[in-house]
Design an enzyme around this catalytic site. Structure first.
Site, PDB file in Angstrom:
ATOM      1  CG  HIS A 102      -1.856   1.151   1.300  1.00  0.00           C
ATOM      2  ND1 HIS A 102      -3.134   1.104   0.809  1.00  0.00           N
ATOM      3  CD2 HIS A 102      -1.701   2.399   1.811  1.00  0.00           C
ATOM      4  CE1 HIS A 102      -3.736   2.265   1.013  1.00  0.00           C
ATOM      5  NE2 HIS A 102      -2.883   3.076   1.632  1.00  0.00           N
ATOM      6  CD  GLU A 103       1.942   3.435   3.836  1.00  0.00           C
ATOM      7  OE1 GLU A 103       2.098   4.496   3.200  1.00  0.00           O
ATOM      8  OE2 GLU A 103       1.055   3.289   4.685  1.00  0.00           O
ATOM      9  CG  HIS A 116       0.082   6.265  -0.475  1.00  0.00           C
ATOM     10  ND1 HIS A 116      -0.975   6.968  -0.996  1.00  0.00           N
ATOM     11  CD2 HIS A 116      -0.448   5.456   0.480  1.00  0.00           C
ATOM     12  CE1 HIS A 116      -2.094   6.618  -0.384  1.00  0.00           C
ATOM     13  NE2 HIS A 116      -1.806   5.688   0.506  1.00  0.00           N
TER      14      HIS A 116
END
Length: 501
Positions: free
Chosen positions: A179-180, A183
């Site tokens: 997920h990170e 980003h």
């Protein structure tokens, strides 16, 4: 031959026409000039995500690296990271590992507590990590592309989420990194539950929105001229309606009181929160007990601010990077997403933002621009812009005096943001204004655009998990179905919900 007086009349008429054209074009430029960056969207496919052409690297060949941490086995870390980047490479991006972490574009670090990026970790539990978006227009890299993981957490290394219960309080590092890293390469959150970028823990396969988001940033961006990457179904994916949940809208926000939440810092960095916290937590600030000791008594301004806060008196309230801020005089309170006050608060506003003001002042508005820069409004008419990456002050902007010509006093003008729109309100006169220039966007703004009735004596409007109106008599009201809640005698005291001491 034409008489001289007729020639003069013609010249005068022509001059008047030229002046009218110039004035018209000037007004058009002043009132309709948008500084927003247009986002190219592929309308041939359903989408549930927000993208910005600013967030992304200038190439599809992206290097990455990871700095080992003594607590974790290096082989486990590398295998997990390799698996994460292999998954993201399915979008058409090419990821290459390099040994020197300082030279990599995406850099993964493990840190504890305060690590000098303005977002300290909180020890084991709750906040697990955060990431900083890349920016193709920045000369200095700064923190862009960095992923920070809380080293106080206990992680397990497994890319499958089916057996999470077997690991008790351990956290799946693969899910966090997947997920990170999304980003760190430029993606915001998605409202599609099948997406890796959905703000809750999910699986280990990319969703349609993840592919589409990368396509818009790296392959279909108007700033780039690469051949558009054609999405191929590497695995079966479920498609959903392009409509988003009512709480999500077009903002990078999400409900903060749900289980397994990833708490985001809006448009700058995203913070991952451990999913096992109390599900009964809400966004409402928790009760605070202030011990007014002799040290407080030596600082009369702080003591005065605390007393005002505890009686419900506030200057403004806002959500910045997903966290609640309450401003009183020269001080501010900062709350976590679970309603708990950060340690050490209240602090002077100048401690967090270098507002160059000598003497007493008060914050009358605070909001984020569409690109994530933070704007602090002081004494109603002066606005300070802080860079979203470095948090350095880079511009001071005055509210144009002609913005609300019928406003009887500039001290009655409030500026607030609702659903990615910025408004100025005074004496029930409302105008939509530009985030960057603070100039008027429309000559006339319909009151119906706000979604709530205009109430007198407002000091601010809060848009987060609902719309709340705050008045100068220390009261607030929640807007329900475009109406002020009449079931609770309209306005309640701020001490009932926001300033509980």
């Amino acid at each position: 031959m034409m008489p001289q007086y007729e020639r003069k009349q013609i010249i005068i008429h022509i001059s008047c026409v030229i002046i009218c054209v110039v004035v018209t074009l000037t007004l058009f430029h002043v009132f309709w000039n948008d500084n927003y960056i247009a986002v190219d969207v592929n309308y041939d496919v359903p989408y549930n995500f927000s993208v910005s052409p600013d967030f992304g690297f200038n190439t599809t060949n992206i290097t990455w690296s990871l700095k080992p941490y003594y607590k974790y086995d290096i082989n486990d870390l590398m295998n997990t990271a390799n698996s994460v980047f292999k998954i993201w490479s399915r979008t058409g991006l090419n990821f290459t590992y390099i040994k020197n972490v300082d030279e990599a574009m995406v850099r993964i670090y493990f840190y504890r507590q305060d690590h000098n990026d303005s977002f300290p970790f909180d020890g084991k539990g709750k906040i697990l990590g955060h990431a900083f978006y890349p920016n193709r227009h920045r000369i200095n890299r700064g923190l862009a592309g960095e992923v920070h993981i809380d080293a106080d957490e206990q992680f397990y290394f497994n890319d499958k989420l089916e057996n999470m219960s077997e690991y008790d309080d351990s956290i799946n590092l693969h899910a966090i990194l997947l997920h990170e890293v999304g980003h760190a390469i430029g993606l915001l959150h998605s409202a599609n539950k099948s997406s890796i970028m959905y703000p809750y823990y999910g699986g280990s396969k990319l969703g349609v929105d993840d592919f589409n988001g990368i396509q818009q940033i790296y392959f279909a961006n108007k700033y780039k001229h690469n051949k558009i990457f054609t999405y191929n179904k590497y695995h079966k994916l479920e498609t959903t309606s392009s409509s988003t949940p009512s709480y999500y809208g077009n903002r990078d926000r999400y409900p903060i009181n749900k289980k397994r939440s990833l708490s985001s810092v809006f448009n700058i960095t995203t913070t991952t929160v451990k999913p096992s916290y109390d599900k009964n937590n809400t966004f409402t600030p928790q009760k605070i007990c202030f011990n007014i000791t002799s040290s407080y008594k030596t600082h009369n301004t702080k003591l005065t601010a605390i007393r005002k806060y505890c009686t419900g008196h506030i200057d403004t309230i806002s959500v910045i990077r997903g966290e609640l801020y309450i401003f009183v005089d020269e001080y501010h309170w900062r709350f976590r997403s679970n309603g708990l006050l950060y340690s050490g608060y209240p602090l002077k506003t100048t401690h967090s933002w270098s507002v160059p003001i000598i003497g007493r002042f008060k914050v009358t508005s605070a909001f984020e621009t569409l690109t994530g820069d933070i704007v602090i409004g002081v004494n109603y008419t002066t606005f300070y812009y802080f860079d979203r990456m470095s948090m350095q002050l880079y511009r001071m902007q005055k509210l144009p005096l002609h913005l609300l010509p019928r406003c009887r006093s500039t001290k009655k003008t409030i500026v607030f943001s609702i659903d990615s729109h910025l408004y100025a309100l005074c004496d029930r006169i409302i105008r939509e204004i530009d985030f960057n220039s603070l100039r008027m966007k429309r000559m006339k703004t319909k009151r119906s655009m706000l979604g709530f009735p205009l109430v007198s004596n407002l000091i601010t409007v809060l848009d987060h998990d609902g719309i709340y109106l705050f008045r100068n008599d220390n009261t607030y009201a929640e807007v329900i179905r475009s109406r002020v809640d009449s079931s609770s005698s309209y306005f309640k005291n701020n001490t009932d919900k926001w300033t509980i001491c």
